[in-house]
Design a protein around this motif. Structure first.
Motif, PDB file in Angstrom:
ATOM      1  N   THR A   1       0.844  -1.207   0.000  1.00  0.00           N
ATOM      2  CA  THR A   1       0.000   0.000   0.000  1.00  0.00           C
ATOM      3  C   THR A   1       0.874   1.250   0.000  1.00  0.00           C
ATOM      4  OG1 THR A   1      -1.515  -1.271   1.425  1.00  0.00           O
ATOM      5  CG2 THR A   1      -1.987   1.084   1.139  1.00  0.00           C
ATOM      6  N   ILE A   2       1.890   1.255   0.866  1.00  0.00           N
ATOM      7  CA  ILE A   2       2.777   2.413   0.960  1.00  0.00           C
ATOM      8  C   ILE A   2       3.615   2.546  -0.305  1.00  0.00           C
ATOM      9  CG2 ILE A   2       4.629   3.472   2.310  1.00  0.00           C
ATOM     10  CD1 ILE A   2       3.224   0.984   4.307  1.00  0.00           C
ATOM     11  N   ALA A   3       4.091   1.408  -0.818  1.00  0.00           N
ATOM     12  CA  ALA A   3       4.903   1.430  -2.035  1.00  0.00           C
ATOM     13  C   ALA A   3       4.129   2.054  -3.196  1.00  0.00           C
ATOM     14  CB  ALA A   3       5.346   0.018  -2.394  1.00  0.00           C
ATOM     15  N   MET A   4       2.852   1.680  -3.315  1.00  0.00           N
ATOM     16  CA  MET A   4       2.036   2.217  -4.412  1.00  0.00           C
ATOM     17  C   MET A   4       1.684   3.687  -4.187  1.00  0.00           C
ATOM     18  SD  MET A   4       1.729   0.225  -6.870  1.00  0.00           S
ATOM     19  CE  MET A   4       2.116  -1.479  -7.270  1.00  0.00           C
ATOM     20  N   LEU A   5       1.560   4.095  -2.919  1.00  0.00           N
ATOM     21  CA  LEU A   5       1.378   5.517  -2.623  1.00  0.00           C
ATOM     22  C   LEU A   5       2.589   6.303  -3.121  1.00  0.00           C
ATOM     23  CD1 LEU A   5       0.042   7.978  -1.253  1.00  0.00           C
ATOM     24  CD2 LEU A   5       1.173   7.274   0.880  1.00  0.00           C
ATOM     25  N   GLY A   6       3.790   5.760  -2.869  1.00  0.00           N
ATOM     26  CA  GLY A   6       5.009   6.402  -3.353  1.00  0.00           C
ATOM     27  C   GLY A   6       5.018   6.537  -4.864  1.00  0.00           C
ATOM     28  N   VAL A   7       4.585   5.489  -5.559  1.00  0.00           N
ATOM     29  CA  VAL A   7       4.530   5.524  -7.028  1.00  0.00           C
ATOM     30  C   VAL A   7       3.552   6.598  -7.513  1.00  0.00           C
ATOM     31  CG1 VAL A   7       3.840   4.226  -9.084  1.00  0.00           C
ATOM     32  CG2 VAL A   7       5.243   3.132  -7.329  1.00  0.00           C
ATOM     33  N   LEU A   8       2.378   6.633  -6.894  1.00  0.00           N
ATOM     34  CA  LEU A   8       1.383   7.649  -7.293  1.00  0.00           C
ATOM     35  C   LEU A   8       1.913   9.066  -7.081  1.00  0.00           C
ATOM     36  CD1 LEU A   8      -1.928   6.071  -5.937  1.00  0.00           C
ATOM     37  CD2 LEU A   8      -1.283   6.390  -8.332  1.00  0.00           C
ATOM     38  N   LEU A   9       2.605   9.283  -5.969  1.00  0.00           N
ATOM     39  CA  LEU A   9       3.179  10.610  -5.702  1.00  0.00           C
ATOM     40  C   LEU A   9       4.196  11.003  -6.777  1.00  0.00           C
ATOM     41  CD1 LEU A   9       3.697  10.484  -1.816  1.00  0.00           C
ATOM     42  CD2 LEU A   9       2.055  11.896  -3.078  1.00  0.00           C
ATOM     43  N   LEU A  10       4.941  10.033  -7.283  1.00  0.00           N
ATOM     44  CA  LEU A  10       5.926  10.325  -8.335  1.00  0.00           C
ATOM     45  C   LEU A  10       5.253  10.866  -9.594  1.00  0.00           C
ATOM     46  CD1 LEU A  10       8.246   7.187  -8.074  1.00  0.00           C
ATOM     47  CD2 LEU A  10       8.734   9.492  -7.253  1.00  0.00           C
ATOM     48  N   PHE A  11       4.033  10.372  -9.867  1.00  0.00           N
ATOM     49  CA  PHE A  11       3.311  10.845 -11.048  1.00  0.00           C
ATOM     50  C   PHE A  11       2.525  12.130 -10.772  1.00  0.00           C
ATOM     51  CE2 PHE A  11       3.841   6.325 -12.163  1.00  0.00           C
ATOM     52  CZ  PHE A  11       4.360   6.461 -13.435  1.00  0.00           C
ATOM     53  N   LEU A  12       2.261  12.396  -9.486  1.00  0.00           N
ATOM     54  CA  LEU A  12       1.473  13.578  -9.117  1.00  0.00           C
ATOM     55  C   LEU A  12       2.329  14.821  -8.857  1.00  0.00           C
ATOM     56  CD1 LEU A  12      -1.058  11.897  -6.653  1.00  0.00           C
ATOM     57  CD2 LEU A  12      -1.640  12.978  -8.834  1.00  0.00           C
ATOM     58  N   VAL A  13       3.534  14.622  -8.309  1.00  0.00           N
ATOM     59  CA  VAL A  13       4.369  15.759  -7.893  1.00  0.00           C
ATOM     60  C   VAL A  13       5.145  16.305  -9.092  1.00  0.00           C
ATOM     61  CG1 VAL A  13       6.293  16.476  -6.427  1.00  0.00           C
ATOM     62  CG2 VAL A  13       4.586  14.855  -5.553  1.00  0.00           C
ATOM     63  N   PRO A  14       5.059  17.623  -9.362  1.00  0.00           N
ATOM     64  CA  PRO A  14       5.823  18.222 -10.474  1.00  0.00           C
ATOM     65  C   PRO A  14       7.321  18.148 -10.195  1.00  0.00           C
ATOM     66  CG  PRO A  14       4.096  19.707  -9.673  1.00  0.00           C
ATOM     67  CD  PRO A  14       4.203  18.601  -8.681  1.00  0.00           C
ATOM     68  N   ASN A  15       8.122  18.018 -11.253  1.00  0.00           N
ATOM     69  CA  ASN A  15       9.569  17.911 -11.054  1.00  0.00           C
ATOM     70  C   ASN A  15      10.248  19.269 -10.883  1.00  0.00           C
ATOM     71  OD1 ASN A  15       9.764  18.992 -13.628  1.00  0.00           O
ATOM     72  ND2 ASN A  15      10.366  17.081 -14.609  1.00  0.00           N
ATOM     73  N   GLY A  16       9.499  20.360 -11.104  1.00  0.00           N
ATOM     74  CA  GLY A  16      10.042  21.699 -10.873  1.00  0.00           C
ATOM     75  C   GLY A  16      10.946  22.208 -11.977  1.00  0.00           C
ATOM     76  N   ASN A  17      11.058  21.456 -13.069  1.00  0.00           N
ATOM     77  CA  ASN A  17      11.900  21.876 -14.196  1.00  0.00           C
ATOM     78  C   ASN A  17      11.013  22.356 -15.336  1.00  0.00           C
ATOM     79  OD1 ASN A  17      13.762  22.257 -16.207  1.00  0.00           O
ATOM     80  ND2 ASN A  17      14.677  20.214 -16.072  1.00  0.00           N
ATOM     81  N   GLU A  18      10.900  23.662 -15.475  1.00  0.00           N
ATOM     82  CA  GLU A  18      10.008  24.229 -16.484  1.00  0.00           C
ATOM     83  C   GLU A  18      10.501  23.979 -17.909  1.00  0.00           C
ATOM     84  OE1 GLU A  18       9.501  28.335 -15.601  1.00  0.00           O
ATOM     85  OE2 GLU A  18       8.495  27.975 -13.680  1.00  0.00           O
ATOM     86  N   LYS A  19      11.805  23.745 -18.078  1.00  0.00           N
ATOM     87  CA  LYS A  19      12.370  23.512 -19.411  1.00  0.00           C
ATOM     88  C   LYS A  19      12.163  22.077 -19.891  1.00  0.00           C
ATOM     89  CE  LYS A  19      16.001  26.981 -18.762  1.00  0.00           C
ATOM     90  NZ  LYS A  19      17.472  27.227 -18.694  1.00  0.00           N
ATOM     91  N   SER A  20      11.785  21.194 -18.975  1.00  0.00           N
ATOM     92  CA  SER A  20      11.630  19.779 -19.329  1.00  0.00           C
ATOM     93  C   SER A  20      10.235  19.491 -19.865  1.00  0.00           C
ATOM     94  CB  SER A  20      11.886  18.910 -18.094  1.00  0.00           C
ATOM     95  OG  SER A  20      11.573  17.569 -18.361  1.00  0.00           O
ATOM     96  N   ASN A  21      10.147  18.600 -20.855  1.00  0.00           N
ATOM     97  CA  ASN A  21       8.845  18.166 -21.369  1.00  0.00           C
ATOM     98  C   ASN A  21       8.133  17.266 -20.354  1.00  0.00           C
ATOM     99  OD1 ASN A  21       9.131  19.487 -23.845  1.00  0.00           O
ATOM    100  ND2 ASN A  21      10.321  17.785 -24.704  1.00  0.00           N
ATOM    101  N   LYS A  22       8.931  16.628 -19.501  1.00  0.00           N
ATOM    102  CA  LYS A  22       8.382  15.753 -18.457  1.00  0.00           C
ATOM    103  C   LYS A  22       7.986  16.624 -17.263  1.00  0.00           C
ATOM    104  CE  LYS A  22      11.114  13.421 -15.806  1.00  0.00           C
ATOM    105  NZ  LYS A  22      12.135  12.480 -15.313  1.00  0.00           N
ATOM    106  N   LYS A  23       6.726  16.594 -16.901  1.00  0.00           N
ATOM    107  CA  LYS A  23       6.242  17.477 -15.838  1.00  0.00           C
ATOM    108  C   LYS A  23       6.337  16.859 -14.449  1.00  0.00           C
ATOM    109  CE  LYS A  23       5.280  20.617 -18.829  1.00  0.00           C
ATOM    110  NZ  LYS A  23       6.222  21.742 -18.957  1.00  0.00           N
ATOM    111  N   SER A  24       6.131  15.557 -14.338  1.00  0.00           N
ATOM    112  CA  SER A  24       6.162  14.902 -13.022  1.00  0.00           C
ATOM    113  C   SER A  24       7.554  14.331 -12.742  1.00  0.00           C
ATOM    114  CB  SER A  24       5.113  13.789 -12.969  1.00  0.00           C
ATOM    115  OG  SER A  24       5.319  12.859 -14.015  1.00  0.00           O
ATOM    116  N   LEU A  25       7.728  13.765 -11.545  1.00  0.00           N
ATOM    117  CA  LEU A  25       9.036  13.236 -11.159  1.00  0.00           C
ATOM    118  C   LEU A  25       9.451  12.019 -11.982  1.00  0.00           C
ATOM    119  CD1 LEU A  25       8.761  13.581  -7.276  1.00  0.00           C
ATOM    120  CD2 LEU A  25      10.229  14.907  -8.808  1.00  0.00           C
ATOM    121  N   ILE A  26       8.476  11.346 -12.558  1.00  0.00           N
ATOM    122  CA  ILE A  26       8.764  10.231 -13.461  1.00  0.00           C
ATOM    123  C   ILE A  26       7.701  10.204 -14.546  1.00  0.00           C
ATOM    124  CG2 ILE A  26       7.436   8.499 -12.158  1.00  0.00           C
ATOM    125  CD1 ILE A  26       9.641   6.469 -12.842  1.00  0.00           C
ATOM    126  N   SER A  27       8.084   9.841 -15.740  1.00  0.00           N
ATOM    127  CA  SER A  27       7.117   9.729 -16.841  1.00  0.00           C
ATOM    128  C   SER A  27       6.720   8.261 -16.996  1.00  0.00           C
ATOM    129  CB  SER A  27       7.731  10.236 -18.141  1.00  0.00           C
ATOM    130  OG  SER A  27       8.797   9.379 -18.548  1.00  0.00           O
TER     131      SER A  27
END
Length: 495
Positions: A306-332
């Protein structure tokens, strides 16, 4: 005829023989098919007759066709809690790699400890072992390889006869394997053990992340410095590598300042790790620190997955903070697709074998036939099991070895009036401690691919290292594992 073709036909032949053999007293035809399937897979795994991951699909075909298990029952093994936890852990590790956080951690540790030859080897081992607790061992070894090679290149120019390159390459391989023992997601055999316990004994308490860390981490902490001392003395390492300080500082300089993505992926990693550690109540003598599962009243419903999958979801939800990157979340999703899915299937195949051993009565029958451990001293039992598994893993994938032997060791232990963990946990440790051959573990193979070491050199160094690991595992199992799980008593969930 090459090894793969021989293995292909030999595996099929073994299966056919088991179909034709008379059924021993106390067994049934389904148990014979289960045994034949397990041996077919063992031969294919050892000879790589087909890709090892593809072999893991064999139960999905043979068990339903021969009436051993229904198709949906077999398929459940491939979607097991711990299979999904392993997958989630691999995706989190991929995000750490994607943000380059792993490289920064490794370089900072190396820079902190120092750069004479002995300290270089120690710093590489500490950083490799730490990262291997959270990231796939092979991935860590491959990440450390170019950093190590850049230092070796400088040493070879100034001192062409030096054994430093051999020592550094082997230290990376050994540390990656040893570090993986320290956490439940560090290496697949750990999760094979936890999942097979859940399959064999549904009433048994879950093997949680914190449970494993309390027994696995002490082994890592003890074995790592012993390995370092062995390597620097075996190769008689001394002196400094010219320019090594500059190499590490240049690597750090190229990374630049810590990025927003690195900070955020570290926070997600921290949330996941703390979630694992504090899910269950932690008992310190008379003091009990309630786990968050108890506080929220969901202890019966949640799992480390459950916790592991929460971590995975957060990776797709949290922005990576790099405006120059085409990838918006921490992982694509494209990066997530590139993770080694085959390892996950390999673990699932092992769970399917274990399920068939139990449902057909094969596991119980095997245990009743082997009573050689009865009345033997505990320390001797553990030593013999660790010795056997360590050298078997030299010629077989460590995950495949765990898949094959975990259910057998469990039933052998019970037949000999011994707690199953007494054999299974040391054997799981041993699956990560094959140091002689490239086939032993993926980390050995990764270092061998560097072409800085030959098989005779690896075997000569690894042979003694195997015995060092066997002795350390035996002692740690007796002093740490036995009291932690109270292995002197047979629990009710076994009876």
């Amino acid at each position: 005829m090459n090894r793969k073709k021989i293995g292909l036909f030999l595996g099929v032949l073994v299966f056919i023989i088991f179909l034709m053999l008379p059924v021993p007293q106390g067994l049934n035809r389904e148990a014979m098919i289960s045994a034949g399937t397990a041996l077919l897979m063992a031969v294919w795994w050892m000879t790589e007759a087909i890709p090892v991951f593809a072999t893991s699909f064999v139960p999905l075909v043979l068990f339903p066709l021969f009436g051993v298990l229904k198709s949906k029952e077999v398929a459940l093994s491939y979607g097991h809690n711990y299979v999904l936890m392993l997958l989630a852990g691999i995706i989190i590790a991929k995000a750490i790699e994607s943000q380059n956080l792993h490289k920064r951690i490794a370089l900072l540790i190396i820079n902190l400890i120092g750069v004479n030859k002995k300290k270089i080897i120690l710093s590489f081992m500490i950083s490799t072992a730490f990262l291997s607790m959270w990231i796939a061992n092979v991935a860590v070894a491959l990440m450390m390889l170019p950093i190590g090679l850049s230092i070796i290149k400088k040493e070879e120019i100034d001192n062409p006869d030096s054994k430093f390159s051999l020592a550094l390459m082997l230290s990376i391989a050994y540390a990656a394997s040893i570090g993986g023992i320290g956490s439940l997601i560090g290496t697949p055999p750990n999760l094979v053990f936890a999942g097979i316990i859940e399959s064999l004994y549904p009433e048994a308490p879950q093997i949680t992340f914190s449970d494993w860390m309390l027994i696995g981490l002490p082994l890592t902490v003890v074995l790592l410095p012993i390995t370092w001392l062995y390597i620097i003395n075996f190769f008689k390492i001394k002196g400094s590598v010219p320019g090594s300080v500059g190499i590490i500082k240049n690597e750090l300089k190229e990374l630049g300042r810590v990025t927003t993505g690195e900070k955020r992926v570290f926070i997600v990693f921290l949330i996941t790790s703390l979630g694992w550690v504090f899910r269950k109540d932690l008992v310190f003598g008379d003091f009990v620190l309630p786990g968050w599962g108890s506080v929220l009243g969901v202890s019966k419903y949640v799992h480390d997955t459950t916790i592991a999958m929460l971590g995975v979801l957060l990776l797709f939800l949290v922005p990576n903070g790099n405006e120059k990157s085409n990838k918006k979340s921490l992982i694509s999703w494209k990066e997530a697709e590139s993770v080694p899915w085959g390892v996950v299937i390999l673990v699932g195949g092992g769970y399917a074998i274990a399920k068939s051993f139990i449902s057909t009565g094969l596991a119980e029958w095997i245990g009743s036939q082997i009573t050689v451990l009865e009345n033997a001293p505990t320390l001797l039992i553990v030593f013999l099991v660790v010795l056997a598994i360590t050298f078997l893993t030299e010629i077989n994938s460590n995950t495949a070895t765990a898949n094959i032997f975990m259910p057998i060791l469990a039933t052998v232990a019970i037949a000999n009036s011994t707690h199953p963990f007494l054999l299974m946990i040391p054997a799981t440790f041993a699956c990560s401690c094959a140091f002689m051959l490239p086939s032993g573990t993926g980390t050995n193979a990764a270092i061998f691919a560097s072409e800085k070491i030959k098989i005779p050199e690896m075997a000569r160094t690894g042979f003694l290292m195997n015995f060092i690991a066997i002795i350390v595992i035996t002692i740690i199992s007796y002093l740490v594992v036995v009291p932690f799980f109270d292995l002197e008593q047979i629990p009710d969930w076994v009876k």
